[in-house]
Motif scaffolding. Sequence first.
Motif, short mmCIF file in Angstrom:
data_model
loop_
_atom_site.label_atom_id
_atom_site.label_comp_id
_atom_site.label_asym_id
_atom_site.label_seq_id
_atom_site.Cartn_x
_atom_site.Cartn_y
_atom_site.Cartn_z
N ILE A 92 0.97 -1.28 0.05
CA ILE A 92 -0.26 0.05 -0.03
C ILE A 92 0.89 1.34 -0.12
O ILE A 92 0.38 2.03 -0.75
CB ILE A 92 -1.17 0.08 1.10
N ILE A 94 -2.24 -1.62 -9.06
CA ILE A 94 -2.15 -2.59 -8.23
C ILE A 94 -1.63 -3.92 -9.18
O ILE A 94 -0.67 -4.62 -8.75
CB ILE A 94 -3.51 -3.15 -7.86
N ARG A 130 -5.19 -8.62 -7.50
CA ARG A 130 -5.82 -7.42 -6.95
C ARG A 130 -7.03 -8.10 -5.92
O ARG A 130 -7.42 -7.28 -4.84
CB ARG A 130 -6.25 -6.50 -7.81
N VAL A 158 -5.76 -8.95 -2.54
CA VAL A 158 -5.30 -7.52 -1.99
C VAL A 158 -6.45 -6.94 -1.29
O VAL A 158 -6.36 -6.35 0.06
CB VAL A 158 -4.46 -6.80 -3.03
N ASN A 159 -7.58 -6.56 -2.20
CA ASN A 159 -8.62 -5.78 -1.59
C ASN A 159 -9.37 -6.63 -0.61
O ASN A 159 -9.79 -5.90 0.50
CB ASN A 159 -9.60 -5.42 -2.96
N ILE A 190 -7.28 -5.71 2.41
CA ILE A 190 -7.50 -4.22 2.73
C ILE A 190 -8.58 -3.94 3.46
O ILE A 190 -8.77 -3.43 4.72
CB ILE A 190 -7.44 -3.23 1.40
N SER A 231 -7.79 -0.66 -3.57
CA SER A 231 -6.29 -0.64 -4.13
C SER A 231 -6.23 0.55 -4.93
O SER A 231 -4.98 1.14 -4.95
CB SER A 231 -5.89 -1.95 -4.39
N CYS A 272 -6.14 3.73 -2.92
CA CYS A 272 -4.70 3.49 -2.13
C CYS A 272 -3.64 4.10 -3.26
O CYS A 272 -2.56 4.59 -2.44
CB CYS A 272 -4.61 2.39 -1.50
#
Length: 297
Positions: free
Chosen positions: A144, A154, A214, A217-218, A221, A235, A238
Amino acid sequence: MANPYVASNRYVINNHDQNPPTQQKTFEEAAASYLSHGGCNRFLPQIISYFEGRELRSIHPFDIRQMAEALYPDQSNATRNRQALSPARAVITHAYERGWCNLMRLRRFKEDRPQRKTPASHVWLHAFIRECDISNLPHLSALILFMSQTGARISEAIRLEWSDVDFSARTALLRKTKTGTNSLRFLTDELIDRMRDLRAAPASSGRVFRYINRHSVNERIHAVCDRAGISYKSSHLCGRHSFATNAIEAGMDIRTTMAAGDWKSSSIFLEIYVHPRQNAGRIVADRFNAFQFSGAI
């Protein structure tokens, strides 16, 4: 006498020739030629399937718009323009250049202005990074921080490998970005320190941040935001949104920020990625307070 081969609607051009070639080309043949000459195949397969067997002269702007609505019934007009109209127009323009059909004008679907989304501020980033450190998520916090301080997408960030990181020069090379070229990004001291810690960890070969898509990742998050009690930021917010807005607020000029984040279009940069402050009018007025005109010069 009016030309019978010109349509009355200025957006529609009759695709029938007075002297048509003896062998009419189909959309599939035009697409194959377009691709063999370097065209993009990203969204074409569905369009080719839709127009299977159709001769170019039988395809009109109305047909292409109908195709876009059929392939993307629930998507936005922006998606229809990007993923249906633009690829189809590219194929037909290529066919026109080869003398296989007449030139066609194609109206785009009307697009709504994108809604402004709130990017990740410095305060949000501080709360998020602190929660990552508490939860022992060093790869997520570094990722991030990397996106917010370099403007990396991302997809570009998760593809970053250790061989493309230069610790002495404090740079990272993003390979084959969305624009099709490599892009060099410069890293802050804190980011370099965090990445050094990742590099020293066991099994630290290959990808820097270890994530493969992604979506994962999300999801992480979202979980961190819930624990930290802060609003969820995707993402993308961010990354490029945060980078653009925070760089401009830090006093960087537009061209420098665009070059640092590898933006090519100033209109897209300003309309989508740079977010004005909520109290913009008061901020400008307070700056003007530095100039007083009632006293002597």
